[in-house]
Write an enzyme that holds these catalytic residues in place. Structure first.
Site, PDB file in Angstrom:
ATOM      1  N   ARG A 262       8.177 -12.658   3.685  1.00 39.18           N
ATOM      2  CA  ARG A 262       7.090 -12.118   2.858  1.00 39.18           C
ATOM      3  C   ARG A 262       7.604 -11.728   1.476  1.00 39.18           C
ATOM      4  NH1 ARG A 262       4.401  -7.163   4.936  1.00 39.18           N
ATOM      5  NH2 ARG A 262       3.575  -7.447   2.864  1.00 39.18           N
TER       6      ARG A 262
ATOM      7  N   ARG B 259      -1.699   4.581   5.207  1.00 40.75           N
ATOM      8  CA  ARG B 259      -1.976   3.903   3.943  1.00 40.75           C
ATOM      9  C   ARG B 259      -3.463   3.675   3.664  1.00 40.75           C
ATOM     10  NH1 ARG B 259       2.377  -0.855   3.035  1.00 40.75           N
ATOM     11  NH2 ARG B 259       2.120  -0.366   0.844  1.00 40.75           N
TER      12      ARG B 259
ATOM     13  N   ASP C  39      10.916   1.386  -1.581  1.00 40.04           N
ATOM     14  CA  ASP C  39      11.197   0.017  -1.134  1.00 40.04           C
ATOM     15  C   ASP C  39      12.697  -0.307  -1.086  1.00 40.04           C
ATOM     16  OD1 ASP C  39       8.521  -0.418  -0.808  1.00 40.04           O
ATOM     17  OD2 ASP C  39       8.268  -1.711  -2.554  1.00 40.04           O
TER      18      ASP C  39
ATOM     19  N   LYS D 190       7.681  -9.708  -6.624  1.00 38.54           N
ATOM     20  CA  LYS D 190       6.503  -9.873  -5.759  1.00 38.54           C
ATOM     21  C   LYS D 190       5.422  -8.865  -6.126  1.00 38.54           C
ATOM     22  CE  LYS D 190       6.463  -7.944  -1.468  1.00 38.54           C
ATOM     23  NZ  LYS D 190       5.250  -7.112  -1.295  1.00 38.54           N
ATOM     24  N   ASN D 191       5.835  -7.609  -6.285  1.00 34.37           N
ATOM     25  CA  ASN D 191       4.837  -6.561  -6.493  1.00 34.37           C
ATOM     26  C   ASN D 191       4.234  -6.560  -7.898  1.00 34.37           C
ATOM     27  OD1 ASN D 191       5.142  -5.822  -3.877  1.00 34.37           O
ATOM     28  ND2 ASN D 191       6.203  -3.878  -4.285  1.00 34.37           N
TER      29      ASN D 191
HETATM   30  C1  UD1 Z   1       2.959  -0.390  -3.595  1.00 30.67           C
HETATM   31  C2  UD1 Z   1       3.943  -1.497  -3.279  1.00 30.67           C
HETATM   32  C3  UD1 Z   1       4.825  -1.100  -2.109  1.00 30.67           C
HETATM   33  C4  UD1 Z   1       5.511   0.234  -2.395  1.00 30.67           C
HETATM   34  C5  UD1 Z   1       4.494   1.282  -2.803  1.00 30.67           C
HETATM   35  C6  UD1 Z   1       5.139   2.591  -3.268  1.00 30.67           C
HETATM   36  C7  UD1 Z   1       2.733  -3.479  -3.917  1.00 30.67           C
HETATM   37  C8  UD1 Z   1       2.037  -4.725  -3.494  1.00 30.67           C
HETATM   38  N1  UD1 Z   1       3.203  -2.695  -2.948  1.00 30.67           N
HETATM   39  O1  UD1 Z   1       2.140  -0.224  -2.442  1.00 30.67           O
HETATM   40  O2  UD1 Z   1       5.806  -2.122  -1.898  1.00 30.67           O
HETATM   41  O3  UD1 Z   1       6.205   0.682  -1.245  1.00 30.67           O
HETATM   42  O4  UD1 Z   1       3.685   0.790  -3.887  1.00 30.67           O
HETATM   43  O5  UD1 Z   1       5.990   2.371  -4.329  1.00 30.67           O
HETATM   44  O6  UD1 Z   1       2.909  -3.224  -5.097  1.00 30.67           O
HETATM   45  N2  UD1 Z   1      -2.312   6.402  -0.698  1.00 30.67           N
HETATM   46  C9  UD1 Z   1      -3.438   7.096  -0.281  1.00 30.67           C
HETATM   47  N3  UD1 Z   1      -4.653   6.680  -0.736  1.00 30.67           N
HETATM   48  C10 UD1 Z   1      -4.799   5.608  -1.567  1.00 30.67           C
HETATM   49  C11 UD1 Z   1      -3.660   4.906  -1.993  1.00 30.67           C
HETATM   50  C12 UD1 Z   1      -2.422   5.318  -1.539  1.00 30.67           C
HETATM   51  O7  UD1 Z   1      -3.334   8.061   0.462  1.00 30.67           O
HETATM   52  O8  UD1 Z   1      -5.942   5.274  -1.923  1.00 30.67           O
HETATM   53  C13 UD1 Z   1      -0.965   6.841  -0.252  1.00 30.67           C
HETATM   54  C14 UD1 Z   1      -0.241   5.802   0.568  1.00 30.67           C
HETATM   55  O9  UD1 Z   1      -0.600   5.884   1.943  1.00 30.67           O
HETATM   56  C15 UD1 Z   1       1.207   6.181   0.328  1.00 30.67           C
HETATM   57  C16 UD1 Z   1       1.182   6.669  -1.127  1.00 30.67           C
HETATM   58  O10 UD1 Z   1      -0.167   6.992  -1.411  1.00 30.67           O
HETATM   59  O11 UD1 Z   1       1.594   7.236   1.167  1.00 30.67           O
HETATM   60  C17 UD1 Z   1       1.669   5.678  -2.161  1.00 30.67           C
HETATM   61  O12 UD1 Z   1       1.037   4.452  -1.966  1.00 30.67           O
HETATM   62  P1  UD1 Z   1       0.770   3.409  -3.121  1.00 30.67           P
HETATM   63  O13 UD1 Z   1       1.605   3.755  -4.318  1.00 30.67           O
HETATM   64  O14 UD1 Z   1      -0.683   3.243  -3.313  1.00 30.67           O
HETATM   65  O15 UD1 Z   1       1.369   2.087  -2.462  1.00 30.67           O
HETATM   66  P2  UD1 Z   1       0.795   0.611  -2.537  1.00 30.67           P
HETATM   67  O16 UD1 Z   1       0.165   0.364  -3.849  1.00 30.67           O
HETATM   68  O17 UD1 Z   1       0.031   0.323  -1.291  1.00 30.67           O
END
Ligand code: UD1
Length: 421
Positions: free
Chosen positions: A398, A121, A306, A22-23
């Site tokens: 999902r 997030r 995850d 999915k991701n």
């Molecule tokens: C992706 C995955 C999700 C997984 C996560 C971490 C997808 C669709 N989802 O989510 O299943 O749990 O990676 O492996 O691929 N953060 C900030 N600012 C930002 C971006 C992120 O503070 O601009 C923080 C987030 O709140 C979190 C951390 O960074 O605490 C990691 O998040 P991130 O790796 O960006 O997760 P996603 O890409 O949303």
């Protein structure tokens, strides 16, 4: 709302086919915005999140056609550059259209995702990266408005911490920017690598794939390509843990052991046998008891957040104590009170959970507020004495395709209870 009923205590035995990730599929679908032609994705999983992104892409003007496991996405003309609140609220990954839209159309309007069950997030890293590449960013009425009238230009971007989504968004944007972009402290997750490999197949110039330093030389245009979506390592790990907690023996086909990395080390440490086969992976725990291990979530190649909830379910019946520490999200323990209701002995101390193994879990009605937490309750239910009913199954849908059918085929007593909406 559908529910899933499980009568626990049966060992899983048999074969489960693992689908495409999915991701990986979500950013790959978003990458279709970058070309005036067709991006063909094979090994497509059939999931609610994939449909949600398909709906958003269609609103933007991308023609999406799905034939079995093959998706053809054709963005001949972008008719809208807005990702509306209703869709972004449903699925945060909708923000992945931001980078490609700004790169191609020089503008985008994307709803801010807001909070979600597992934490605040924010998307500040996505926005700062685009700003460094020359985009003007404004926030108004709950939307991010990004404009780059002159087009995006290459930049050096140093992430203060690892973000999968920000790396993916900026990788896509940089592929069509003028000049060179260097992403430092980039995410190395297999899904990021899969996106990068697909972009290369589309003609992007990317070096350092699989490392935390990605160098992208922007090109004027990208071309149609065909790409097979990599196997879902989270689905793989989830079924491995389900087999292990029930003392089962299953083969997971269409997947690879190397994708699991740190999770394999933790599973073996807990007494689970997990080995490659010609078709995938064999997971067994037929004689040995489970033993406690300490697990800490980290960016790849560390233990994936995850799989944290599923691993915790497994450890609830392991001999001794286990410490599970969550370092990626600040509020990812919603499964803990539900597991406690099933007899688990878990104490929370900030970002760590101390799990003391109990001999047996007992079935209970439970509910979860996110995808991975709900599947962790299914895993617990498979091992519990008596009946477990998992509510809010839409979370499961999902990210897990036909979860109850796959488990039932391996001998689980599990069924979906359909309820009129
Ligand atoms: C992706 C995955 C999700 C997984 C996560 C971490 C997808 C669709 N989802 O989510 O299943 O749990 O990676 O492996 O691929 N953060 C900030 N600012 C930002 C971006 C992120 O503070 O601009 C923080 C987030 O709140 C979190 C951390 O960074 O605490 C990691 O998040 P991130 O790796 O960006 O997760 P996603 O890409 O949303």
């Amino acid at each position: 709302m559908d529910k899933i009923r499980i009568r626990g205590g049966r060992a899983l035995n048999g074969t489960i086919a693992v689908g495409g990730a999915k991701n990986a599929a979500l950013p790959l679908m978003a990458a279709s915005i970058l070309i005036d032609g067709t991006l063909t994705l094979t090994n497509l999983p059939h999931l609610a999140d994939i449909q949600t992104l398909g709906t958003l892409l269609e609103q933007l003007g991308v023609h999406v056609s799905v034939d079995g496991r093959v998706a053809r996405l054709t963005a001949s003309r972008i008719v809208s550059t807005t990702a509306p609140y209703d869709l972004v609220r449903k699925m945060r990954a909708s923000v992945l259209v931001l980078g490609p839209l700004v790169a191609r159309e020089r503008r985008a309007r994307v709803s801010l995702p807001g909070g979600c069950a597992i934490g605040a997030r924010p998307i500040d890293l996505h926005l700062k990266g685009l700003q460094a590449m020359g985009a003007e960013i404004e926030l108004s009425e709950g939307y991010v408005e990004a404009r780059a009238p002159e087009g995006l230009r290459g930049a050096e971007i140093i992430f203060p911490f690892v973000s999968v989504g920000a790396t993916e968004n900026l990788l896509m944007a940089a592929s069509l920017a003028r000049g060179e972009t260097v992403l430092k402290n980039a995410a190395r997750e297999p899904e990021v690598q899969d996106l990068a490999n697909c972009l290369v197949a589309m003609g992007a110039q990317i070096e350092g794939i699989g490392t935390d330093r990605l160098v992208v030389r922007g090109v004027d245009r990208l071309a149609p390509a065909t790409h097979s979506i990599l196997p879902d390592r989270i689905e793989t790990g989830t079924y491995a843990m389900a087999a292990a907690i029930t003392g089962g023996d299953i083969e997971l086909t269409g997947t690879r052991l190397d994708l699991l990395d740190a999770a394999v080390v933790s599973l073996r440490g807990a007494g689970v046998s997990i080995e490659p086969t010609a078709r995938g992976i064999r997971v067994q725990r037929t004689n040995a008891p489970l033993v406690g291990v300490d697990v800490m979530t980290e960016p790849y190649p560390g233990f994936p957040t995850d799989l944290q909830a599923q691993m915790m379910s497994l450890l609830t019946t392991a001999e001794g104590a286990s410490m599970v520490t969550e370092t990626i999200f600040e509020n990812r323990f919603m499964h803990v009170p539900e597991l406690r209701r099933m007899g688990a002995n878990i104490n929370l101390h900030g970002a760590s959970a101390m799990v003391r193994g109990v001999r047996r879990l007992t079935g209970a009605p439970v509910m979860a507020t996110d995808l991975r937490a709900s599947v962790s309750l299914v895993i617990a239910g498979l091992a519990a004495e008596g009946e477990t009913v998992v509510n809010r199954v839409y979370h499961l849908d999902r990210g897990y395709e036909r979860v109850e059918a796959k488990l039932a085929a391996c001998g689980a007593d599990i069924e979906r209870l359909k309820e009129a909406a």
